[in-house]
Design an enzyme around this catalytic site. Sequence first.
Site, PDB file in Angstrom:
ATOM      1  N   CYS A  70       9.142   3.528  -2.012  1.00 32.05           N
ATOM      2  CA  CYS A  70       7.750   3.623  -2.441  1.00 32.05           C
ATOM      3  C   CYS A  70       6.935   2.761  -1.484  1.00 32.05           C
ATOM      4  O   CYS A  70       7.399   2.473  -0.379  1.00 32.05           O
ATOM      5  CB  CYS A  70       7.597   3.231  -3.914  1.00 32.05           C
ATOM      6  SG  CYS A  70       8.083   1.548  -4.328  1.00 32.05           S
TER       7      CYS A  70
HETATM    8  C1  RB5 Z   1       1.560   3.325  -4.950  1.00 28.81           C
HETATM    9  O1  RB5 Z   1       1.633   4.054  -6.128  1.00 28.81           O
HETATM   10  C2  RB5 Z   1       2.399   2.065  -5.095  1.00 28.81           C
HETATM   11  O2  RB5 Z   1       2.087   1.407  -6.260  1.00 28.81           O
HETATM   12  C3  RB5 Z   1       3.875   2.415  -5.099  1.00 28.81           C
HETATM   13  O3  RB5 Z   1       4.206   3.178  -3.999  1.00 28.81           O
HETATM   14  C4  RB5 Z   1       4.809   1.227  -5.076  1.00 28.81           C
HETATM   15  O4  RB5 Z   1       4.474   0.359  -4.034  1.00 28.81           O
HETATM   16  C5  RB5 Z   1       4.967   0.514  -6.337  1.00 28.81           C
HETATM   17  O5  RB5 Z   1       5.701  -0.457  -6.474  1.00 28.81           O
END
Ligand code: RB5
Length: 163
Positions: A70
């Site tokens: 993420c």
């Molecule tokens: C974006 O939604 C961001 O919050 C996600 O990619 C991640 O970094 C969360 O921990």
Amino acid sequence: MEHVNYKVAIDCDPAATDLKQVIFEHLKEKGVHITDLNYMGEGFYLYPDIGYHLAKKIKDREFDRGILLCGTGLGMAIVANKVEGVYAGVCHDVYSAERLCKSNNAQVITLGARVVGPELAKKIVDAWLLSEFEGKGSLPKVNRMHELEHESFHTEEQTCESI
Ligand code: RB5
């Protein structure tokens, strides 16, 4: 990586689609048995749904190990650790990636596409895939973690119901 026989699943949220492609192709080229779950293709865009979906497959033993990506790696690690029997950690360096398996016996590694570049990310997942749990001094700690997890998932639930 011919001696890596794990079945590996990978997935990401919208913040990490490019990094997912880089890692997927890198491991595929190395002969790793890797599957892109692509839960976004089924309409799920939030990291909690995507991380939980992969972690459940680890729990159900469809895959041996998982890679979740993420923006930071943080949300994916938090949600994957909500699935009983699944252990995940964020790794943005090679040493931590090795220890995640060798010391913590975790099946899921998470990385943040906004934190590491593609070349470092490849080295991190390579180190992680080549590492295995060492047991020895780490065994009682991992066993204790499992006991506490069991207490947390089961005992507290009964306590709430009995109030
Ligand atoms: C974006 O939604 C961001 O919050 C996600 O990619 C991640 O970094 C969360 O921990």
